[in-house]
Write a protein that holds these residues in place. Structure first.
Motif, PDB file in Angstrom:
ATOM      1  N   VAL A 111     -62.874 -34.482 -15.232  1.00 24.27           N
ATOM      2  CA  VAL A 111     -63.166 -34.548 -16.627  1.00 24.27           C
ATOM      3  C   VAL A 111     -64.388 -35.552 -16.717  1.00 24.27           C
ATOM      4  O   VAL A 111     -64.154 -36.650 -16.533  1.00 24.27           O
ATOM      5  CB  VAL A 111     -62.150 -34.958 -17.677  1.00 24.27           C
ATOM      6  N   ALA A 112     -65.404 -35.197 -17.519  1.00 21.02           N
ATOM      7  CA  ALA A 112     -66.610 -36.324 -17.668  1.00 21.02           C
ATOM      8  C   ALA A 112     -66.189 -36.908 -19.027  1.00 21.02           C
ATOM      9  O   ALA A 112     -65.368 -36.386 -19.908  1.00 21.02           O
ATOM     10  CB  ALA A 112     -67.821 -35.371 -18.219  1.00 21.02           C
ATOM     11  N   ILE A 113     -66.506 -38.191 -18.799  1.00 19.99           N
ATOM     12  CA  ILE A 113     -66.214 -39.230 -20.087  1.00 19.99           C
ATOM     13  C   ILE A 113     -67.368 -39.859 -20.812  1.00 19.99           C
ATOM     14  O   ILE A 113     -68.330 -40.034 -20.359  1.00 19.99           O
ATOM     15  CB  ILE A 113     -65.383 -40.514 -19.594  1.00 19.99           C
ATOM     16  N   GLY A 114     -67.217 -39.502 -22.099  1.00 21.80           N
ATOM     17  CA  GLY A 114     -68.496 -40.105 -22.900  1.00 21.80           C
ATOM     18  C   GLY A 114     -67.797 -41.545 -23.728  1.00 21.80           C
ATOM     19  O   GLY A 114     -67.539 -42.434 -23.154  1.00 21.80           O
ATOM     20  N   GLY A 115     -67.079 -40.830 -24.906  1.00 22.76           N
ATOM     21  CA  GLY A 115     -66.484 -41.956 -25.375  1.00 22.76           C
ATOM     22  C   GLY A 115     -64.992 -41.930 -25.133  1.00 22.76           C
ATOM     23  O   GLY A 115     -64.030 -42.883 -25.318  1.00 22.76           O
ATOM     24  N   GLY A 116     -64.271 -41.011 -24.598  1.00 23.93           N
ATOM     25  CA  GLY A 116     -62.942 -40.792 -23.926  1.00 23.93           C
ATOM     26  C   GLY A 116     -62.140 -39.620 -24.711  1.00 23.93           C
ATOM     27  O   GLY A 116     -60.905 -39.641 -24.549  1.00 23.93           O
ATOM     28  N   GLY A 117     -62.527 -39.198 -25.905  1.00 21.21           N
ATOM     29  CA  GLY A 117     -61.769 -38.292 -26.705  1.00 21.21           C
ATOM     30  C   GLY A 117     -61.180 -37.096 -25.859  1.00 21.21           C
ATOM     31  O   GLY A 117     -60.117 -36.985 -26.070  1.00 21.21           O
ATOM     32  N   LEU A 118     -62.050 -36.473 -25.007  1.00 15.97           N
ATOM     33  CA  LEU A 118     -61.617 -35.475 -24.123  1.00 15.97           C
ATOM     34  C   LEU A 118     -60.601 -35.730 -23.104  1.00 15.97           C
ATOM     35  O   LEU A 118     -59.386 -35.226 -23.061  1.00 15.97           O
ATOM     36  CB  LEU A 118     -62.824 -34.799 -23.474  1.00 15.97           C
ATOM     37  N   ILE A 119     -60.995 -36.566 -22.301  1.00 23.02           N
ATOM     38  CA  ILE A 119     -59.940 -37.027 -21.370  1.00 23.02           C
ATOM     39  C   ILE A 119     -58.518 -37.624 -21.888  1.00 23.02           C
ATOM     40  O   ILE A 119     -57.545 -37.203 -21.164  1.00 23.02           O
ATOM     41  CB  ILE A 119     -60.618 -37.832 -20.232  1.00 23.02           C
ATOM     42  N   SER A 120     -58.579 -38.243 -23.030  1.00 21.92           N
ATOM     43  CA  SER A 120     -57.343 -38.667 -23.471  1.00 21.92           C
ATOM     44  C   SER A 120     -56.493 -37.773 -24.132  1.00 21.92           C
ATOM     45  O   SER A 120     -55.216 -37.549 -23.775  1.00 21.92           O
ATOM     46  CB  SER A 120     -57.592 -39.737 -24.586  1.00 21.92           C
ATOM     47  N   GLY A 121     -57.251 -36.622 -24.624  1.00 25.68           N
ATOM     48  CA  GLY A 121     -56.524 -35.621 -25.474  1.00 25.68           C
ATOM     49  C   GLY A 121     -56.098 -34.830 -24.266  1.00 25.68           C
ATOM     50  O   GLY A 121     -54.772 -34.251 -24.217  1.00 25.68           O
ATOM     51  N   MET A 122     -56.725 -34.202 -23.155  1.00 28.52           N
ATOM     52  CA  MET A 122     -56.443 -33.716 -22.085  1.00 28.52           C
ATOM     53  C   MET A 122     -55.238 -34.364 -21.338  1.00 28.52           C
ATOM     54  O   MET A 122     -54.186 -33.614 -20.721  1.00 28.52           O
ATOM     55  CB  MET A 122     -57.430 -33.319 -21.033  1.00 28.52           C
ATOM     56  N   ALA A 123     -55.329 -35.656 -21.053  1.00 22.22           N
ATOM     57  CA  ALA A 123     -54.558 -36.267 -20.244  1.00 22.22           C
ATOM     58  C   ALA A 123     -53.038 -36.380 -20.832  1.00 22.22           C
ATOM     59  O   ALA A 123     -52.156 -36.338 -20.284  1.00 22.22           O
ATOM     60  CB  ALA A 123     -54.663 -37.504 -19.981  1.00 22.22           C
ATOM     61  N   SER A 124     -53.059 -36.568 -22.263  1.00 23.97           N
ATOM     62  CA  SER A 124     -51.665 -36.336 -23.044  1.00 23.97           C
ATOM     63  C   SER A 124     -51.030 -35.061 -22.765  1.00 23.97           C
ATOM     64  O   SER A 124     -49.815 -35.084 -22.574  1.00 23.97           O
ATOM     65  CB  SER A 124     -52.160 -36.696 -24.550  1.00 23.97           C
ATOM     66  N   ALA A 125     -51.617 -33.980 -22.581  1.00 27.46           N
ATOM     67  CA  ALA A 125     -51.186 -32.461 -22.403  1.00 27.46           C
ATOM     68  C   ALA A 125     -50.737 -32.407 -21.024  1.00 27.46           C
ATOM     69  O   ALA A 125     -49.541 -31.877 -20.939  1.00 27.46           O
ATOM     70  CB  ALA A 125     -52.018 -31.561 -22.744  1.00 27.46           C
ATOM     71  N   ILE A 126     -51.575 -32.992 -20.233  1.00 31.24           N
ATOM     72  CA  ILE A 126     -51.166 -32.891 -18.651  1.00 31.24           C
ATOM     73  C   ILE A 126     -49.959 -33.645 -18.351  1.00 31.24           C
ATOM     74  O   ILE A 126     -49.114 -33.277 -17.586  1.00 31.24           O
ATOM     75  CB  ILE A 126     -52.291 -33.401 -17.846  1.00 31.24           C
ATOM     76  N   ARG A 127     -49.904 -35.090 -18.758  1.00 24.52           N
ATOM     77  CA  ARG A 127     -48.695 -35.890 -18.403  1.00 24.52           C
ATOM     78  C   ARG A 127     -47.435 -35.570 -18.957  1.00 24.52           C
ATOM     79  O   ARG A 127     -46.233 -35.520 -18.403  1.00 24.52           O
ATOM     80  CB  ARG A 127     -49.021 -37.218 -18.825  1.00 24.52           C
ATOM     81  N   ALA A 128     -47.580 -34.507 -20.269  1.00 26.63           N
ATOM     82  CA  ALA A 128     -46.313 -34.117 -20.831  1.00 26.63           C
ATOM     83  C   ALA A 128     -45.738 -32.576 -20.164  1.00 26.63           C
ATOM     84  O   ALA A 128     -44.521 -32.428 -20.016  1.00 26.63           O
ATOM     85  CB  ALA A 128     -46.654 -33.635 -22.100  1.00 26.63           C
ATOM     86  N   LEU A 129     -46.770 -32.026 -19.452  1.00 31.60           N
ATOM     87  CA  LEU A 129     -46.300 -30.590 -18.750  1.00 31.60           C
ATOM     88  C   LEU A 129     -46.486 -30.573 -17.629  1.00 31.60           C
ATOM     89  O   LEU A 129     -45.617 -30.017 -16.904  1.00 31.60           O
ATOM     90  CB  LEU A 129     -47.499 -29.602 -19.432  1.00 31.60           C
ATOM     91  N   LYS A 130     -47.404 -31.202 -16.767  1.00 29.79           N
ATOM     92  CA  LYS A 130     -47.478 -31.377 -15.550  1.00 29.79           C
ATOM     93  C   LYS A 130     -47.942 -32.943 -14.848  1.00 29.79           C
ATOM     94  O   LYS A 130     -49.135 -32.766 -14.365  1.00 29.79           O
ATOM     95  CB  LYS A 130     -48.115 -30.227 -15.078  1.00 29.79           C
TER      96      LYS A 130
END
Length: 312
Positions: A175-194
């Protein structure tokens, strides 16, 4: 971490207004980049050309309509600005988008195509952001932050829900990072589900915002931002974003602007995808050898933004 329910609610809320983008396997290549089983999540096919439409749409749909009367304001390197301009267009209110001088001509043209009032301010996003927030406060307009906003982060997290639905056996996510909104949102879902999925972020050498903060153990402001990739240029992240990234992201690697440009050219010549440099960041991480992948490893790389960067 964001609550999984907030991301799932966002997915249902924005579904009529965004695209469920496909996964494409990177096969039949003249120049393979890895022996891993590589799949690309094509967020470059969203209505405004990036995943940013998810967060901006969720922010719009969770904002009372009466609060929008004086318009929507943001600061952006281009992609979030496009998504916010679309949101303002949909709401029928003014969209005022502040961008730095490094914004590409292509993004400027497309922003104006959405009817946005575009204001070019400063050399980097942080400069434009200060002006945008001051304008929003002075004019009682709504400010759509590109990453430090729970509704925006939850919208971006919906990308991960789609990946897990289509590729349950995914082992590594890039995942590309600028400010971090994308990776933080995606990581929250991933850590909850897999939680077994390895999450790797990619930042520019000239804007290592999250990596520098992780190394320091707290949020830091970079002394300088030198990348020319406006969509990934950010001098300081947000504390809540950093907390999620620090806890949930396994590694952050750095790629330089030329590596991203070369990767964008690869995406065009090999896959027929017109990616901007941020959209090519994950492939740049692989091609540069900075991300170690095993043969046959199930890998999903985001092509998170569209653009003409490799076509000129």
């Amino acid at each position: 971490m964001l609550e999984l329910s907030a991301i799932e609610d966002a997915a249902r809320r924005i579904a009529p207004f965004v695209r469920r983008t496909p996964l494409m396997q990177a096969t039949a290549l003249r120049e393979p980049v890895t022996e891993a089983d590589l799949w690309l999540k094509l967020e470059c096919l969203q209505p405004t050309g990036s995943f940013k439409v998810r967060g901006a749409t969720n922010r719009l749909l969770t904002t009372p309509p009466e609060a929008l009367a004086n318009g929507i304001v943001t600061a952006s390197g281009g992609n979030h600005g496009l998504a916010t301009a679309r949101a303002a267009f949909q709401a029928g209110v003014p969209g005022i988008i502040f961008v730095p001088k490094t914004v590409t001509p292509d993004k400027l043209e497309r922003l104006r195509g959405w009817g946005a009032d575009v204001r070019v301010v400063g050399n980097v996003w942080d400069d434009a952001n200060r002006e945008a927030q001051a304008y929003a406060a002075a004019n009682d307009a709504v400010f759509f932050h590109p990453f430090a906003d729970p509704a925006v982060m939850a919208g971006q997290g919906t990308v991960a829900l789609e990946i897990l639905a289509d590729m349950l056996d995914v082992e590594t996510l890039l995942v590309a990072i600028g400010g971090g909104g994308l990776i933080s949102g995606m990581a929250s879902a991933i850590r909850a589900l897999k939680p077994s999925v390895r999450i790797i972020g990619i930042e520019p050498v000239g804007s290592p915002t999250l990596l520098a903060s992780r190394q320091a153990g707290h949020v830091v402001r970079l002394p300088a931002v030198t990348t020319r990739v406006a969509t990934m240029a950010c001098g300081r992240t947000d504390e809540a974003v950093f907390a999620i990234v620090d806890e949930a992201v396994d590694d952050i690697v750095l790629v330089d602007d030329e590596e991203m440009l070369s990767a964008a050219k690869w995406l065009w010549s090999e896959m027929g995808l017109a990616a901007d440099l941020s959209g090519a960041a994950a492939i740049a991480g692989i091609r540069s050898g900075k991300i170690a992948l095993k043969p046959g490893e199930k890998v999903c790389a985001l092509v998170c933004g569209a653009g003409k960067d490799a076509l000129v």
